[in-house]
Each structure stands twice: as structure tokens, then as C-alpha cells.
Design a protein around this motif. Structure first.
Motif, PDB file in Angstrom:
ATOM      1  N   TRP A  52       0.759  -1.293   0.064  1.00  0.00           N
ATOM      2  CA  TRP A  52       0.449  -0.603  -0.021  1.00  0.00           C
ATOM      3  C   TRP A  52       0.826   1.114   0.277  1.00  0.00           C
ATOM      4  O   TRP A  52       0.306   2.346   0.150  1.00  0.00           O
ATOM      5  N   ASN A  53       2.083   0.916   0.655  1.00  0.00           N
ATOM      6  CA  ASN A  53       2.924   2.051   0.546  1.00  0.00           C
ATOM      7  C   ASN A  53       3.666   2.462  -0.900  1.00  0.00           C
ATOM      8  O   ASN A  53       4.583   4.167  -1.322  1.00  0.00           O
ATOM      9  N   CYS A  54       3.730   1.307  -1.920  1.00  0.00           N
ATOM     10  CA  CYS A  54       4.363   1.515  -2.831  1.00  0.00           C
ATOM     11  C   CYS A  54       4.382   2.434  -3.709  1.00  0.00           C
ATOM     12  O   CYS A  54       4.959   3.722  -4.228  1.00  0.00           O
ATOM     13  N   ILE A  55       3.245   3.093  -4.241  1.00  0.00           N
ATOM     14  CA  ILE A  55       2.907   4.166  -4.683  1.00  0.00           C
ATOM     15  C   ILE A  55       2.706   5.193  -4.401  1.00  0.00           C
ATOM     16  O   ILE A  55       3.328   6.043  -5.191  1.00  0.00           O
ATOM     17  N   PRO A  56       2.422   5.290  -3.489  1.00  0.00           N
ATOM     18  CA  PRO A  56       2.933   7.009  -2.674  1.00  0.00           C
ATOM     19  C   PRO A  56       4.018   7.249  -2.232  1.00  0.00           C
ATOM     20  O   PRO A  56       4.434   8.491  -2.645  1.00  0.00           O
ATOM     21  N   LEU A  57       4.555   6.403  -2.454  1.00  0.00           N
ATOM     22  CA  LEU A  57       6.075   6.416  -1.710  1.00  0.00           C
ATOM     23  C   LEU A  57       6.701   7.103  -3.307  1.00  0.00           C
ATOM     24  O   LEU A  57       7.432   7.721  -3.319  1.00  0.00           O
ATOM     25  N   LEU A  58       6.620   6.398  -4.261  1.00  0.00           N
ATOM     26  CA  LEU A  58       7.236   6.487  -6.232  1.00  0.00           C
ATOM     27  C   LEU A  58       7.147   7.915  -6.737  1.00  0.00           C
ATOM     28  O   LEU A  58       7.682   8.533  -6.493  1.00  0.00           O
ATOM     29  N   VAL A  59       5.414   8.060  -6.117  1.00  0.00           N
ATOM     30  CA  VAL A  59       5.078   9.899  -6.540  1.00  0.00           C
ATOM     31  C   VAL A  59       5.765  10.464  -5.720  1.00  0.00           C
ATOM     32  O   VAL A  59       6.085  12.005  -6.432  1.00  0.00           O
ATOM     33  N   MET A  60       5.550   9.960  -4.243  1.00  0.00           N
ATOM     34  CA  MET A  60       6.400  11.460  -3.437  1.00  0.00           C
ATOM     35  C   MET A  60       7.933  11.368  -3.567  1.00  0.00           C
ATOM     36  O   MET A  60       8.452  12.570  -3.522  1.00  0.00           O
ATOM     37  N   THR A  61       9.023  10.814  -3.832  1.00  0.00           N
ATOM     38  CA  THR A  61       9.331  10.613  -5.040  1.00  0.00           C
ATOM     39  C   THR A  61      10.464  11.158  -5.562  1.00  0.00           C
ATOM     40  O   THR A  61      10.983  12.266  -5.760  1.00  0.00           O
ATOM     41  N   VAL A  62       9.168  10.734  -7.180  1.00  0.00           N
ATOM     42  CA  VAL A  62       9.854  11.844  -8.421  1.00  0.00           C
ATOM     43  C   VAL A  62       9.508  13.314  -8.087  1.00  0.00           C
ATOM     44  O   VAL A  62      10.381  14.269  -8.041  1.00  0.00           O
ATOM     45  N   THR A  63       7.839  13.748  -7.235  1.00  0.00           N
ATOM     46  CA  THR A  63       8.026  14.684  -7.457  1.00  0.00           C
ATOM     47  C   THR A  63       8.621  15.416  -6.360  1.00  0.00           C
ATOM     48  O   THR A  63       9.152  17.121  -6.636  1.00  0.00           O
ATOM     49  N   GLY A  64       8.775  15.276  -5.117  1.00  0.00           N
ATOM     50  CA  GLY A  64       9.588  16.377  -4.278  1.00  0.00           C
ATOM     51  C   GLY A  64      11.233  15.946  -4.982  1.00  0.00           C
ATOM     52  O   GLY A  64      11.184  17.541  -4.283  1.00  0.00           O
ATOM     53  N   LEU A  65      11.769  15.431  -5.007  1.00  0.00           N
ATOM     54  CA  LEU A  65      12.425  15.366  -5.791  1.00  0.00           C
ATOM     55  C   LEU A  65      13.232  16.644  -7.090  1.00  0.00           C
ATOM     56  O   LEU A  65      13.714  17.472  -7.162  1.00  0.00           O
ATOM     57  N   ALA A  66      12.333  16.511  -7.434  1.00  0.00           N
ATOM     58  CA  ALA A  66      11.837  17.298  -8.961  1.00  0.00           C
ATOM     59  C   ALA A  66      12.007  18.741  -8.768  1.00  0.00           C
ATOM     60  O   ALA A  66      12.186  19.963  -8.983  1.00  0.00           O
ATOM     61  N   VAL A  67      10.881  19.327  -6.886  1.00  0.00           N
ATOM     62  CA  VAL A  67      10.738  20.187  -6.758  1.00  0.00           C
ATOM     63  C   VAL A  67      11.977  21.041  -5.913  1.00  0.00           C
ATOM     64  O   VAL A  67      12.406  21.988  -6.118  1.00  0.00           O
ATOM     65  N   VAL A  68      12.767  20.232  -5.281  1.00  0.00           N
ATOM     66  CA  VAL A  68      13.621  20.706  -5.065  1.00  0.00           C
ATOM     67  C   VAL A  68      14.738  20.596  -6.338  1.00  0.00           C
ATOM     68  O   VAL A  68      15.716  21.765  -5.816  1.00  0.00           O
ATOM     69  N   CYS A  69      15.051  19.707  -7.409  1.00  0.00           N
ATOM     70  CA  CYS A  69      15.910  19.929  -8.422  1.00  0.00           C
ATOM     71  C   CYS A  69      15.097  22.276  -8.905  1.00  0.00           C
ATOM     72  O   CYS A  69      16.757  22.656  -8.931  1.00  0.00           O
ATOM     73  N   ALA A  70      14.032  22.489  -8.754  1.00  0.00           N
ATOM     74  CA  ALA A  70      13.174  23.393  -9.525  1.00  0.00           C
ATOM     75  C   ALA A  70      13.938  24.321  -8.519  1.00  0.00           C
ATOM     76  O   ALA A  70      14.037  26.089  -9.177  1.00  0.00           O
ATOM     77  N   GLU A  71      13.954  24.261  -7.241  1.00  0.00           N
ATOM     78  CA  GLU A  71      13.718  25.047  -6.126  1.00  0.00           C
ATOM     79  C   GLU A  71      15.405  25.635  -6.283  1.00  0.00           C
ATOM     80  O   GLU A  71      15.790  26.650  -6.365  1.00  0.00           O
ATOM     81  N   MET A  72      16.232  24.532  -6.539  1.00  0.00           N
ATOM     82  CA  MET A  72      17.914  24.542  -6.260  1.00  0.00           C
ATOM     83  C   MET A  72      18.198  25.521  -7.658  1.00  0.00           C
ATOM     84  O   MET A  72      18.938  26.345  -8.099  1.00  0.00           O
ATOM     85  N   SER A  73      17.657  25.199  -8.828  1.00  0.00           N
ATOM     86  CA  SER A  73      17.993  25.864 -10.384  1.00  0.00           C
ATOM     87  C   SER A  73      17.862  26.772 -10.158  1.00  0.00           C
ATOM     88  O   SER A  73      18.223  28.057 -10.613  1.00  0.00           O
ATOM     89  N   VAL A  74      16.274  27.733  -9.415  1.00  0.00           N
ATOM     90  CA  VAL A  74      16.231  29.174  -9.608  1.00  0.00           C
ATOM     91  C   VAL A  74      16.742  30.046  -8.720  1.00  0.00           C
ATOM     92  O   VAL A  74      17.573  30.530  -8.511  1.00  0.00           O
ATOM     93  N   LEU A  75      17.492  29.218  -7.462  1.00  0.00           N
ATOM     94  CA  LEU A  75      18.020  29.916  -6.544  1.00  0.00           C
ATOM     95  C   LEU A  75      19.349  30.186  -6.939  1.00  0.00           C
ATOM     96  O   LEU A  75      20.040  31.161  -6.605  1.00  0.00           O
ATOM     97  N   TYR A  76      20.046  28.939  -7.242  1.00  0.00           N
ATOM     98  CA  TYR A  76      21.364  29.577  -7.597  1.00  0.00           C
ATOM     99  C   TYR A  76      21.217  29.958  -9.402  1.00  0.00           C
ATOM    100  O   TYR A  76      22.921  30.206  -9.240  1.00  0.00           O
ATOM    101  N   GLN A  77      20.869  29.543 -10.104  1.00  0.00           N
ATOM    102  CA  GLN A  77      20.208  30.575 -11.029  1.00  0.00           C
ATOM    103  C   GLN A  77      20.886  32.523 -11.262  1.00  0.00           C
ATOM    104  O   GLN A  77      21.220  32.847 -11.616  1.00  0.00           O
ATOM    105  N   SER A  78      19.479  32.221 -10.284  1.00  0.00           N
ATOM    106  CA  SER A  78      19.687  33.914  -9.351  1.00  0.00           C
ATOM    107  C   SER A  78      20.551  34.337  -9.024  1.00  0.00           C
ATOM    108  O   SER A  78      21.183  35.880  -8.881  1.00  0.00           O
ATOM    109  N   SER A  79      21.554  34.092  -8.350  1.00  0.00           N
ATOM    110  CA  SER A  79      22.647  34.669  -7.404  1.00  0.00           C
ATOM    111  C   SER A  79      24.243  34.008  -8.662  1.00  0.00           C
ATOM    112  O   SER A  79      24.766  34.533  -7.836  1.00  0.00           O
ATOM    113  N   GLY A  80      23.763  33.764  -9.836  1.00  0.00           N
ATOM    114  CA  GLY A  80      25.378  33.286 -10.380  1.00  0.00           C
ATOM    115  C   GLY A  80      25.697  32.681  -9.869  1.00  0.00           C
ATOM    116  O   GLY A  80      26.920  32.410 -10.610  1.00  0.00           O
ATOM    117  N   ALA A  81      25.733  31.473  -9.299  1.00  0.00           N
ATOM    118  CA  ALA A  81      26.652  30.448  -8.464  1.00  0.00           C
ATOM    119  C   ALA A  81      26.570  29.204 -10.026  1.00  0.00           C
ATOM    120  O   ALA A  81      25.568  29.188 -10.475  1.00  0.00           O
TER     121      ALA A  81
END
Length: 539
Positions: A510-539
Motif C-alpha cells: 500500500w505504500n509503494c505507489i505513494p512513496l514512488l510518486v512522492m520521491t519523484v515529485t519531491g526531488l523534482a521540486v528540489v531540483c527546480a528550487e535549486m535551479s532558481v536559487l543558484y541561477q538567480s544568485s549567479g552560482a
């Protein structure tokens, strides 16, 4: 690499195996019938073996307790326990159960609406209180509610478990792993929330979508519930004053901890005084209610009578049994004076222990009657976390001492080539996997924190790894093994007490599907956050 290093890794892995799958070995000794290798004993035994075999020395043990590299185990545990005490004593007032009844009334007889309302309520409570207090109260309530409503408990209980563990990533105090990350990576406590709030929202939404999808059948979540009457939330809020004061103190502690984190002050120095103030209030308020006769019946402990002696011991309590044996046997036949003395010598310690237990039980009942808040909360505090957490710190310090952390760090650099996005996905996925196989999410977080720090990644990659690990260590509890988190073990035990038994394979399924979608979605949002944060700061 030498024999000591290999032995350290092997013993570390074996300790994890026993954490995931506890084993009880019969000893055929009456006083100690079984030897248990589990979450509490296995890591401590592993440390003892490593010390005896000279794989580690006292310095390693000391570093594991005091901390190295900015991670202070005692800081983490004092902070966690002080906030846990305030949250659990707040729960004893009945406020969480009152909230659940209020939500139940709002949902009415619409099963789908009520399922959503409970998910939102548990999410909000877990953000403020952390996952463990919500698991403690929410699990017991839902077990009762689903029985009364005549619905399958599993969809509701799995939803509660996922909501509580996902929401614990928002505040740094929501989970001990969050404190490890803030300490280990030097992340400001307020900044931690700023980093994790968007991944949390995304994970929370897709998790509910996955849960609603897999439980969409009428058999799991009925559209129409057989609801006979509304419950009165005030009827379970048996300590309104305690709820008001407890909410104020807990909220104030969280706000002050966030503020002082900007000034580099250890937050346990703030949370501990608030917990002491709550403790003093609990004793004073309960004493006032007890002496004035205002304690409600709901807070009265069950009457505890002194345990009766079993028939075979009733005539073997010291000198009385000795004289009876002498008069009965007369020194002849199958009973002798020597045997009577031997029987009495064996039974007297047992009688002493029995009387001690009886008196202790009576004293505890009296104290519970006088101070119900503290003595109700005391057994609910996660004391098993103390030896386990320190053991995990020591064992991972042992890996570092033998060079394994540096080796793993080198592998991390080679695998990611210091690329920020590769680091996010590798650390995030490893975090989720290691929650299952590294001795709960605490062990996984400690290990990965040391590995990332040892890798000496560029600052932006290190910060990205920290946030990916924060997401992974929380959603990783929604996983395949109960031992992926202490909350999972607690959840399983509470349900077993309610005669609801969840199999490991069903939990994983029962945890398989929720864990899979949360892992993909959560890490994708972290990538987007870091992209905006460090591109805007010139890193």
C-alpha cells in the motif's frame, strides 16, 4: 582497508539486520527465557563487540556521543524530548481527539469528503506537533472510528501514516532527522522550512492523489457512511485550561526557536526551559484540580490492586512456609528440613520482589491519580530513541574511524561528478532506500550527512543534497519496512494493541505507489528550487 575495517562494516550491517527483523533466541534459563536482538539491543551489542575486538576505542565512542562536524547528538535529543513532552501532554488534554470529532462532524456521512478532511487535519496537526504525537493519538482514534463506522480500517490508517510522516518535513522540529540535517549542514532553522515547504506541498498533494486512487473502490471508502449522530468535541476536551496553556507554550517555543536560530544559539537551550515550565504547570494544575475535586473521570487511572500470589507460592513466603513444611513433614518422608530450607531460600527473594512490585504499583497509581497529565505522558515518551540514537551515532562514527565514510564519499563524487542535479537525485533516492536498510531514517540521515560532508562538494551541491535528504528522510518513513522509522514501529504496536494486525507485505504494497510518486515529485521540486536559487544568485 584491513580486517578491522571489514569487521566493522560487517557488524554494522548485522546490527541493521536485527533492527529490521528482530530475533528472539531461547536460552532455556528460567530467569531469562529469551535473548532479544532488536532495535534496542542489537546496536548496543554491536558497539560492545567492536570495542572488545579493538575495532573502535573510547575516543570513537565519546565522539559518537558528544558529536563531531557540527552534529551534536545530545542537542538533538534534548530538543526532541522537550518538544515531544509538550506535544504529548497537550494531547492528553483531549484536544487532538476533539479536533478529530469536529472534523468528523464536518464530513457528515459523505465517506469521500470525510477521508479528505481527515487527511488535511492530520497534515496540519503533524506540521505543528511532529509525526510521533499525531501517530500516537490519530492511530488510536482511527482504529476506534473505523470500527464504529463499520468501514475497512486500512485505507484510513495508511492515509494517516502517510500524512503524518510527509508533513513532518516542514519544521525542523517535526522529525529528529530534520535536526540532524540542520546541525550537520549548518542550515538555519527558518531557512529549512523555506526550503522544504514547496516539496512538502507537492508531496502532500500527489500522495493524497495516490491514496485516493488506490482506495477508490466503494469497498474501501464508501460514498455513504452509516452516521447516526454527531459527536460533541467538547465531551472529549476534558482539560480546556491545560489545552490552552499547552498550546501557548508549544507555539511560543517553536516561534522562539526559529528566531534564535538566526543568532547561532543552540535551540535546546530554548526548548528545554519551555518544557520545564510546562512540567511545572502540569504538576501545579493537576494538584489544584485534585485537591479541589475537579479532576474528570476520564483522567482517573484504572484501579490497580495488588497482584495475588499464585497458589504454588502462597505457602512459601519465608519463615511461615518453613514452619509449615517442618510440621507437615516431621523431618521424614518425601519432605526434609533441608528441602524446606532450600525452598524457603528460593521463595523469599521472589516474595520480596512481589511485595516490591505491589508497593510500586500502588505508589504509581496514587501518583497517577494526583498528577494524571505527567504520568499519562511519561510512558508515551519515546525513551527507546535515546540508546538507539546514540548507538547509531557511535556505529557510524566507527565507520568513519575505519575509513568507510571517506570511501563512500569518494564514490558519491565519482557518481555525480559534482553535478548539483545528479547529487539531488542520488542522495534523495539513496535516502529513501537507506531508510529501509540502514536502521530507520535516523541511521540513514546520520550516515548520508557524514558522507556528503566528507565529499567536500561545492556549496550549492552540498545545500541541494541537504534539502534532498530532508525530503527523503521524511517520505522515506512511508516505506516498505516498519523499521524505516520509529513512527512506523509505534504505529504497528498501537494497532496490534487494538487487535488490528498489519502484515509487512501489505504495508509495503500500500505504500509503494505513494512513496514512488512522492520521491519523484519531491526531488523534482528540489531540483527546480535549486535551479532558481543558484541561477538567480549567479552560482
Amino acid at each position: 582497508m584491513d580486517g578491522y575495517a571489514i569487521a566493522t562494516l560487517v557488524i554494522f550491517i548485522l546490527s541493521i539486520v536485527f533492527v529490521i527483523q528482530p530475533v528472539s533466541i531461547p536460552t532455556h534459563v528460567r530467569s531469562i527465557p529469551y535473548v532479544h536482538f532488536n532495535l534496542t539491543t542489537a546496536p548496543i551489542l554491536a558497539i560492545a563487540i567492536l570495542w572488545a575486538s579493538q575495532c573502535i576505542d573510547p575516543t570513537v565512542i565519546r565522539n559518537g556521543i558528544v558529536g563531531t562536524g557540527g552534529v551534536k547528538p545530545y542537542n538533538i535529543l534534548i530538543l526532541f524530548f522537550s518538544l515531544a513532552y509538550m506535544a504529548i501532554t497537550l494531547d492528553t488534554t483531549g484536544i487532538l481527539e476533539a479536533a478529530a470529532f469536529w472534523v468528523s462532524n464536518k464530513g457528515g456521512s459523505n465517506g469521500r469528503k470525510l477521508y479528505f478532511y481527515f487527511y488535511v487535519m492530520l497534515t496540519l496537526l503533524s506540521i505543528l506537533l511532529g509525526n510521533d504525537p499525531v501517530i500516537l493519538s490519530g492511530t488510536a482514534f482511527l482504529a476506534y472510528y473505523t470500527t464504529v463506522a463499520g468501514v475497512k480500517p486500512m485505507p484510513w490508517l495508511m492515509s494517516e501514516f502517510a500524512a503524518a510522516n510527509t508533513a513532518s518535513m516542514v519544521l525542523f522540529v517535526g522529525n529528529p532527522t530534520n535536526v540532524v540535517i540542520c546541525e550537520g549542514f549548518g542550515v538555519n532553522n527558518a531557512a529549512f522550512t523555506a526550503y522544504t515547504i514547496l516539496p512538502f506541498i507537492a508531496c502532500n498533494i500527489v500522495c493524497f492523489g495516490a491514496l485516493a486512487g488506490q482506495y477508490r473502490s466503494e469497498d474501501n471508502i464508501p460514498r455513504k457512511l452509516d452516521k447516526k449522530a454527531e459527536a460533541d468535541p467538547r465531551s472529549v476536551l476534558h482539560n480546556p485550561t491545560g489545552a490552552l496553556v499547552g498550546s501557548f507554550l508549544l507555539g511560543s517555543a517553536l516561534v522562539v526557536c526559529l528566531v534564535v536560530s538566526f543568532f547561532g544559539i543552540d535551540v535546546w537551550k530554548i526548548s528545554l526551559p519551555f518544557a520545564v515550565a510546562k512540567f511545572i504547570f502540569d504538576l501545579a494544575w493537576d494538584h489544584h484540580r485534585f485537591t479541589s475535586g475537579k479532576l474528570p473521570d476520564t483522567e482517573m487511572p484504572p484501579t490497580t490492586a495488588a497482584p495475588n500470589q499464585p497458589p504454588e507460592n502462597q505457602h512459601a513466603l519465608g519463615l511461615t512456609s518453613l514452619s509449615e513444611s517442618q510440621s507437615t513433614a516431621g523431618g521424614t518422608g518425601s519432605f526434609s528440613l533441608e528441602k524446606a530450607i532450600l525452598d524457603a531460600s528460593h521463595s523469599y527473594p521472589q516474595a520480596f520482589i512481589t511485595r516490591f512490585r505491589s508497593r510500586s504499583s500502588t505508589l504509581y497509581s496514587r501518583l497517577h491519580l494526583h498528577f494524571p497529565t505527567f504520568f499519562t505522558a511519561l510512558p508515551r515518551l519515546p525513551f527507546a530513541l535515546v540508546p538507539f540514537a546514540f548507538s547509531q551515532f557511535i556505529l557510524i562514527q566507527a565507520l568513519a574511524h575505519q575509513g568507510w565514510v571517506n570511501i563512500f564519499a569518494d564514490w558519491l563524487v565519482k557518481a555525480t561528478h559534482n553535478d548539483m542535479y545528479a547529487t539531488i537525485w542520488l542522495v534523495g533516492v539513496l535516502g529513501v532506500v537507506l531508510c529501509n536498510v540502514a536502521g530507520t531514517n535516523i541511521g540513514a540521515t546520520i550516515l548520508l550527512t557524514k558522507i556528503v560532508n566528507a565529499a567536500a562538494l561545492p556549496s550549492h551541491s552540498a545545500r541541494a543534497a541537504a534539502i534532498a535528504l530532508a525530503v527523503a528522510s521524511n517520505i522515506g518513513a512511508v516505506s516498505f519496512t516498519f523499521s524505516a522509522s520509529l513512527a512506523g514501529l509505534l504505529w504497528k504496536d498501537i494497532l496490534a494493541q487494538k487487535k488490528i494486525f498489519v502484515r509487512q507485505r501489505d504495508f509495503a504494497y500500500w505504500n509503494c505507489i505513494p512513496l514512488l510518486v512522492m520521491t519523484v515529485t519531491g526531488l523534482a521540486v528540489v531540483c527546480a528550487e535549486m535551479s532558481v536559487l543558484y541561477q538567480s544568485s549567479g552560482a
